[in-house]
Each structure stands twice: as C-alpha cells, then as structure tokens.
Write an enzyme that holds these catalytic residues in place. Structure first.
Site, PDB file in Angstrom:
ATOM      1  N   ASP A 189       0.788  -1.234  -0.072  1.00  0.00           N
ATOM      2  CA  ASP A 189      -0.154   0.059   0.121  1.00  0.00           C
ATOM      3  C   ASP A 189       0.727   1.206  -0.079  1.00  0.00           C
ATOM      4  O   ASP A 189       1.808   1.078   0.613  1.00  0.00           O
ATOM      5  CB  ASP A 189      -0.971   0.038   1.362  1.00  0.00           C
ATOM      6  CG  ASP A 189      -2.048   0.912   1.039  1.00  0.00           C
ATOM      7  OD1 ASP A 189      -2.266   1.265  -0.009  1.00  0.00           O
ATOM      8  OD2 ASP A 189      -2.753   1.015   2.105  1.00  0.00           O
ATOM      9  N   GLY A 190       0.319   2.378  -0.757  1.00  0.00           N
ATOM     10  CA  GLY A 190       1.112   3.846  -0.348  1.00  0.00           C
ATOM     11  C   GLY A 190       1.526   4.296  -1.872  1.00  0.00           C
ATOM     12  O   GLY A 190       2.269   5.272  -1.951  1.00  0.00           O
ATOM     13  N   ASN A 191       1.398   3.344  -3.149  1.00  0.00           N
ATOM     14  CA  ASN A 191       1.744   3.917  -4.058  1.00  0.00           C
ATOM     15  C   ASN A 191       1.329   5.473  -4.597  1.00  0.00           C
ATOM     16  O   ASN A 191       2.055   6.145  -4.900  1.00  0.00           O
ATOM     17  CB  ASN A 191       1.356   3.075  -5.386  1.00  0.00           C
ATOM     18  CG  ASN A 191       1.945   1.665  -5.318  1.00  0.00           C
ATOM     19  OD1 ASN A 191       2.977   1.398  -4.338  1.00  0.00           O
ATOM     20  ND2 ASN A 191       1.412   0.744  -5.984  1.00  0.00           N
ATOM     21  N   GLY A 192       0.015   5.473  -4.336  1.00  0.00           N
ATOM     22  CA  GLY A 192      -0.612   6.693  -4.618  1.00  0.00           C
ATOM     23  C   GLY A 192       0.040   8.036  -4.082  1.00  0.00           C
ATOM     24  O   GLY A 192       0.268   9.051  -4.611  1.00  0.00           O
ATOM     25  N   ARG A 193      -0.129   7.854  -2.727  1.00  0.00           N
ATOM     26  CA  ARG A 193       0.558   8.686  -1.905  1.00  0.00           C
ATOM     27  C   ARG A 193       1.921   9.243  -2.043  1.00  0.00           C
ATOM     28  O   ARG A 193       2.442  10.444  -2.288  1.00  0.00           O
ATOM     29  CB  ARG A 193       0.435   8.602  -0.360  1.00  0.00           C
ATOM     30  CG  ARG A 193      -0.892   8.691   0.194  1.00  0.00           C
ATOM     31  CD  ARG A 193      -1.244   8.022   1.507  1.00  0.00           C
ATOM     32  NE  ARG A 193      -1.439   6.771   1.308  1.00  0.00           N
ATOM     33  CZ  ARG A 193      -1.673   5.767   2.303  1.00  0.00           C
ATOM     34  NH1 ARG A 193      -1.251   6.180   3.590  1.00  0.00           N
ATOM     35  NH2 ARG A 193      -1.701   4.649   1.886  1.00  0.00           N
ATOM     36  N   TRP A 194       2.925   8.160  -2.295  1.00  0.00           N
ATOM     37  CA  TRP A 194       4.232   8.314  -2.880  1.00  0.00           C
ATOM     38  C   TRP A 194       4.434   9.270  -4.060  1.00  0.00           C
ATOM     39  O   TRP A 194       5.125  10.010  -3.993  1.00  0.00           O
ATOM     40  CB  TRP A 194       4.766   6.698  -3.181  1.00  0.00           C
ATOM     41  CG  TRP A 194       6.304   6.786  -3.415  1.00  0.00           C
ATOM     42  CD1 TRP A 194       7.297   6.731  -2.350  1.00  0.00           C
ATOM     43  CD2 TRP A 194       6.910   6.740  -4.404  1.00  0.00           C
ATOM     44  NE1 TRP A 194       8.429   6.691  -2.972  1.00  0.00           N
ATOM     45  CE2 TRP A 194       8.304   6.648  -4.451  1.00  0.00           C
ATOM     46  CE3 TRP A 194       6.493   7.045  -5.949  1.00  0.00           C
ATOM     47  CZ2 TRP A 194       9.304   6.761  -5.351  1.00  0.00           C
ATOM     48  CZ3 TRP A 194       7.325   7.002  -7.065  1.00  0.00           C
ATOM     49  CH2 TRP A 194       8.792   6.946  -6.917  1.00  0.00           C
ATOM     50  N   HIS A 214       2.569   3.393  -9.068  1.00  0.00           N
ATOM     51  CA  HIS A 214       2.394   2.202  -9.199  1.00  0.00           C
ATOM     52  C   HIS A 214       3.477   1.638 -10.036  1.00  0.00           C
ATOM     53  O   HIS A 214       3.862   0.450  -9.841  1.00  0.00           O
ATOM     54  CB  HIS A 214       0.806   1.902  -9.897  1.00  0.00           C
ATOM     55  CG  HIS A 214      -0.410   2.211  -9.353  1.00  0.00           C
ATOM     56  ND1 HIS A 214      -0.574   1.804  -8.127  1.00  0.00           N
ATOM     57  CD2 HIS A 214      -1.438   3.138  -9.730  1.00  0.00           C
ATOM     58  CE1 HIS A 214      -1.811   2.486  -7.615  1.00  0.00           C
ATOM     59  NE2 HIS A 214      -2.175   3.134  -8.682  1.00  0.00           N
ATOM     60  N   TRP A 255     -11.794  -2.073  -8.093  1.00  0.00           N
ATOM     61  CA  TRP A 255     -12.290  -1.801  -9.116  1.00  0.00           C
ATOM     62  C   TRP A 255     -13.256  -0.501  -9.413  1.00  0.00           C
ATOM     63  O   TRP A 255     -13.585   0.064 -10.437  1.00  0.00           O
ATOM     64  CB  TRP A 255     -13.325  -3.190  -9.671  1.00  0.00           C
ATOM     65  CG  TRP A 255     -12.885  -4.418 -10.061  1.00  0.00           C
ATOM     66  CD1 TRP A 255     -12.833  -5.423  -9.215  1.00  0.00           C
ATOM     67  CD2 TRP A 255     -12.201  -4.712 -11.240  1.00  0.00           C
ATOM     68  NE1 TRP A 255     -12.021  -6.585  -9.977  1.00  0.00           N
ATOM     69  CE2 TRP A 255     -11.594  -5.980 -11.359  1.00  0.00           C
ATOM     70  CE3 TRP A 255     -11.630  -3.893 -12.413  1.00  0.00           C
ATOM     71  CZ2 TRP A 255     -10.864  -6.511 -12.192  1.00  0.00           C
ATOM     72  CZ3 TRP A 255     -10.954  -4.404 -13.383  1.00  0.00           C
ATOM     73  CH2 TRP A 255     -10.483  -5.611 -13.124  1.00  0.00           C
ATOM     74  N   ARG A 264     -12.211   2.438  -8.453  1.00  0.00           N
ATOM     75  CA  ARG A 264     -11.313   3.562  -8.429  1.00  0.00           C
ATOM     76  C   ARG A 264     -11.734   4.155  -9.894  1.00  0.00           C
ATOM     77  O   ARG A 264     -12.170   3.524 -10.905  1.00  0.00           O
ATOM     78  CB  ARG A 264      -9.899   3.011  -8.631  1.00  0.00           C
ATOM     79  CG  ARG A 264      -9.511   2.884  -7.222  1.00  0.00           C
ATOM     80  CD  ARG A 264      -8.102   2.555  -6.760  1.00  0.00           C
ATOM     81  NE  ARG A 264      -7.831   2.148  -5.353  1.00  0.00           N
ATOM     82  CZ  ARG A 264      -6.388   2.307  -4.970  1.00  0.00           C
ATOM     83  NH1 ARG A 264      -5.477   2.461  -5.673  1.00  0.00           N
ATOM     84  NH2 ARG A 264      -6.217   2.191  -3.664  1.00  0.00           N
ATOM     85  N   LEU A 318      10.450 -20.638  -4.807  1.00  0.00           N
ATOM     86  CA  LEU A 318       9.438 -19.801  -4.304  1.00  0.00           C
ATOM     87  C   LEU A 318       8.171 -19.765  -5.022  1.00  0.00           C
ATOM     88  O   LEU A 318       8.078 -19.853  -6.106  1.00  0.00           O
ATOM     89  CB  LEU A 318       9.951 -18.465  -4.187  1.00  0.00           C
ATOM     90  CG  LEU A 318       8.811 -17.393  -3.723  1.00  0.00           C
ATOM     91  CD1 LEU A 318       8.644 -17.597  -2.332  1.00  0.00           C
ATOM     92  CD2 LEU A 318       9.227 -15.895  -4.337  1.00  0.00           C
ATOM     93  N   SER A 361      -8.400  -4.602   5.300  1.00  0.00           N
ATOM     94  CA  SER A 361      -8.863  -4.378   3.916  1.00  0.00           C
ATOM     95  C   SER A 361      -9.099  -5.682   3.100  1.00  0.00           C
ATOM     96  O   SER A 361      -8.954  -5.523   1.986  1.00  0.00           O
ATOM     97  CB  SER A 361      -7.812  -3.604   2.907  1.00  0.00           C
ATOM     98  OG  SER A 361      -7.454  -2.311   3.712  1.00  0.00           O
TER      99      SER A 361
HETATM  100  C1  IPE Z   1      -5.442  -2.547  -0.104  1.00  0.00           C
HETATM  101  O1  IPE Z   1      -5.252  -1.318  -0.235  1.00  0.00           O
HETATM  102  C2  IPE Z   1      -5.485  -3.323  -1.543  1.00  0.00           C
HETATM  103  C3  IPE Z   1      -4.333  -3.405  -1.966  1.00  0.00           C
HETATM  104  C4  IPE Z   1      -2.806  -3.215  -1.600  1.00  0.00           C
HETATM  105  C5  IPE Z   1      -4.110  -4.211  -3.301  1.00  0.00           C
HETATM  106  P1  IPE Z   1      -5.972  -0.108  -0.413  1.00  0.00           P
HETATM  107  O2  IPE Z   1      -5.597   1.071  -0.592  1.00  0.00           O
HETATM  108  O3  IPE Z   1      -7.243  -0.444  -1.646  1.00  0.00           O
HETATM  109  O4  IPE Z   1      -6.951  -0.133   0.751  1.00  0.00           O
HETATM  110  P2  IPE Z   1      -7.808   0.741   1.564  1.00  0.00           P
HETATM  111  O5  IPE Z   1      -9.046   1.166   0.721  1.00  0.00           O
HETATM  112  O6  IPE Z   1      -6.906   2.046   2.288  1.00  0.00           O
HETATM  113  O7  IPE Z   1      -8.270  -0.087   2.858  1.00  0.00           O
HETATM  114  C1  IPE Z   2      -1.502   0.353  -3.395  1.00  0.00           C
HETATM  115  O1  IPE Z   2      -1.237   1.560  -3.401  1.00  0.00           O
HETATM  116  C2  IPE Z   2      -1.635  -0.250  -4.669  1.00  0.00           C
HETATM  117  C3  IPE Z   2      -3.160  -0.701  -5.001  1.00  0.00           C
HETATM  118  C4  IPE Z   2      -4.202  -0.696  -4.033  1.00  0.00           C
HETATM  119  C5  IPE Z   2      -3.480  -1.187  -6.209  1.00  0.00           C
HETATM  120  P1  IPE Z   2      -2.374   2.850  -3.368  1.00  0.00           P
HETATM  121  O2  IPE Z   2      -2.916   2.975  -4.784  1.00  0.00           O
HETATM  122  O3  IPE Z   2      -3.644   2.067  -2.506  1.00  0.00           O
HETATM  123  O4  IPE Z   2      -1.900   4.010  -2.597  1.00  0.00           O
HETATM  124  P2  IPE Z   2      -2.480   5.022  -1.625  1.00  0.00           P
HETATM  125  O5  IPE Z   2      -2.888   4.182  -0.510  1.00  0.00           O
HETATM  126  O6  IPE Z   2      -3.593   5.632  -2.203  1.00  0.00           O
HETATM  127  O7  IPE Z   2      -1.279   5.837  -1.570  1.00  0.00           O
HETATM  128 MG    MG Z   3      -4.047   2.571  -0.464  1.00  0.00          MG
END
Ligand code: IPE
Ligand code: IPE
Ligand code: MG
Length: 254
Positions: free
Chosen positions: A21-26, A38, A70, A72, A132, A197
């Site tokens: 998690d955190g790709n978007g914020r990064w 991503h 889905w 998003r 693995l 989640s």
């Molecule tokens: C959980 O992350 C799903 C994946 C990492 C694939 P989200 O970013 O979708 O989770 P929420 O919405 O913050 O709970």
């Molecule tokens: C995780 O990063 C990747 C997926 C859920 C596909 P996010 O896209 O949820 O990034 P944030 O949480 O918004 O930073």
């Molecule tokens: Mg996220």
C-alpha cells in the site's frame, strides 16, 4: 554486518503475505499522478520477490488489486491492468531463471480477456518451478473468497459429494482459493494503515501482523529483513500460556 545477518535462517516464516500500500501517496508527494506510483511499486515487487527467493521463503502472497479497487477512477484501473499484464509478460523469464512458480487468487473473471490470458500463460510457463511460490492476489477480496468457497461447498453437498457433518477446518481450507498453501505466519502492510482491507480474513486467524510507515515504492529487501527479524522476536502462543510453550520447548529438547 548487514541487517540480513540478524535473521535466524532456522526460524524463517514459511509464508509471508504483504498488503502493498501507498503507491498513490508516494507519487502525489512527488507531484506526480498515481500511476507513476504504481510504476515504481513494480520495482519494489521485483526487489522483494528476489529477496524472498534468496532467503528461501516458500510462499509469498502479494495483494496487488482488490475487488474494491475496481471502484477507482476508470483511468487508474485501466492503467493498473495494463501495467500488470505488461509486467507479468516481461517477468516470466526472470521467474523461470529464479525457479519461481506463479499462482493467482481472486475473481479473475472480472479482468479483461487479454489480462486473463497473459496470467494463464505465465502460470503454465512457470508451473514446473520448485522454488518460491509467488501468489498474486488479483481482483481478490476475502469476502468474495468466502462466499465463493461456500457456494462450491453447497454445490458438492447438493451433488452428494460431501456431507454437511464432514465439513471441518481442513475440508474448508481445501475449498479456499489458497488450498494447499499454509496460512501466512507473517503479514506486512506498508504505508502506515492499520487494517486488513478484506485480505485473507480466514487465513490470517493466527498470523503475526507487522505495520510499517514505509510507502510501498520505498520498500526494499532490508525492510523485509527488518519485518522478519521483528517476527522472530515474537512469542506465538496460539491461545496457550507462555509457560506452557516454555515447557513444550524443554520437553522437545529431552
Ligand atoms: C488494499 O489497499 C488493497 C491492495 C493493496 C491491493 P487499498 O489502498 O485499496 O485499501 P484501503 O482502501 O486503504 O483500505
Ligand atoms: C496500493 O497503493 C496499490 C493498490 C491498491 C493497487 P494505493 O494505490 O492504494 O496507494 P495509496 O494508498 O492511495 O497511497
Ligand atoms: Mg491504498
């Protein structure tokens, strides 16, 4: 001495699951769009898969896309699907070189046809690898899995293949999409969120949870090693008392 040297190789978790998690914020922190995050997240996937394989971890499950994802914006979903397919296609030779077998869990019938085809090819091209086991959770959610499992069990009961009284934990596990895969001993979530989640709710019943502030695109082998070291310092009691566990260790030694 490197961080890796502090890992006890005799006490490795057999199965590690990660909520990446955190790709978007990064990306947004850097003034870029979410897809940029991503894209960089893929680098972390490569690094962590390599790190887990080098250590001799048997199963690594990566939560890459949830059923809820889905919902998003269309642009992000399409971008993610393209990135996923492109990456999987390109990575097959490396997976084979490193003896890694790919598995997929999730409602893949929700994915576009060309994506499903690419996945199927990668799964069959790596099916004889014995190192693995890399389990990608794609279009996955635990409630989807539990409902789907219940439907399959109900069908078998209806067809006379299974008696309701014969359903136990072992039978149930074998109907899950993770059939044959041991439950994760360690679950890691990046980006500072403290929630599951909809990930492996049944399988995580006794899993040790590890949360880190590090955003997924910054997560590297050393971060994985730190999580494993933290895990190795914990006492897993499974409902028993600490004293009972100590007694078991002494009895095992004698
Ligand atoms: C959980 O992350 C799903 C994946 C990492 C694939 P989200 O970013 O979708 O989770 P929420 O919405 O913050 O709970
Ligand atoms: C995780 O990063 C990747 C997926 C859920 C596909 P996010 O896209 O949820 O990034 P944030 O949480 O918004 O930073
Ligand atoms: Mg996220």
């Amino acid at each position: 001495m490197s961080i890796k040297d502090n890992i006890n190789l005799d006490k490795l978790p057999e199965h590690i699951a990660i909520i990446m998690d955190g790709n978007g914020r990064w990306a947004q922190e850097k003034g870029h769009d979410r897809l940029f995050g991503h894209l960089h997240g893929v680098e972390s996937v490569r690094n962590i898969v390599e790190g887990a394989a080098e250590l001799g971890i048997h199963y690594l499950t990566l939560y890459a896309f949830s059923t809820e994802n889905w919902l998003r914006p269309q642009e992000e979903v399409t971008g993610l699907m393209e990135l996923l397919i492109d990456t999987i296609r390109k990575e097959v030779p490396t997976l084979n070189k490193n003896n890694i077998r790919l598995h997929v869990i999730g409602a893949t019938d929700m994915m576009p046809e060309h994506a499903r085809q690419a996945l199927q090819e990668a799964i069959s091209e790596t099916s004889t690898n014995t190192g693995l086991n890399l389990v990608m959770a794609l279009s996955y959610s635990s409630r989807w899995e539990i409902i789907h499992t219940t439907q399959k069990i109900a069908q078998d009961v209806l067809n006379g293949k299974l008696l309701p009284e014969d359903i136990n934990q072992e039978v149930y596990s074998n109907y899950l999409s993770t059939a044959g895969i041991p439950d994760p001993e360690l679950m890691i979530r990046t980006s500072g969120e403290h929630r599951i989640s909809n990930f492996l709710l049944y399988q995580l019943a006794y899993t040790e949870l590890y949360f880190t502030q590090t955003l997924w695109p910054d997560f590297r082998k050393d971060n994985l090693y730190e999580a494993i070291i933290d895990f190795q310092q914990r006492q897993r009691r499974f409902g028993k008392t600490g004293d009972q566990l100590k007694k078991n260790i002494i009895e095992e030694k004698n």
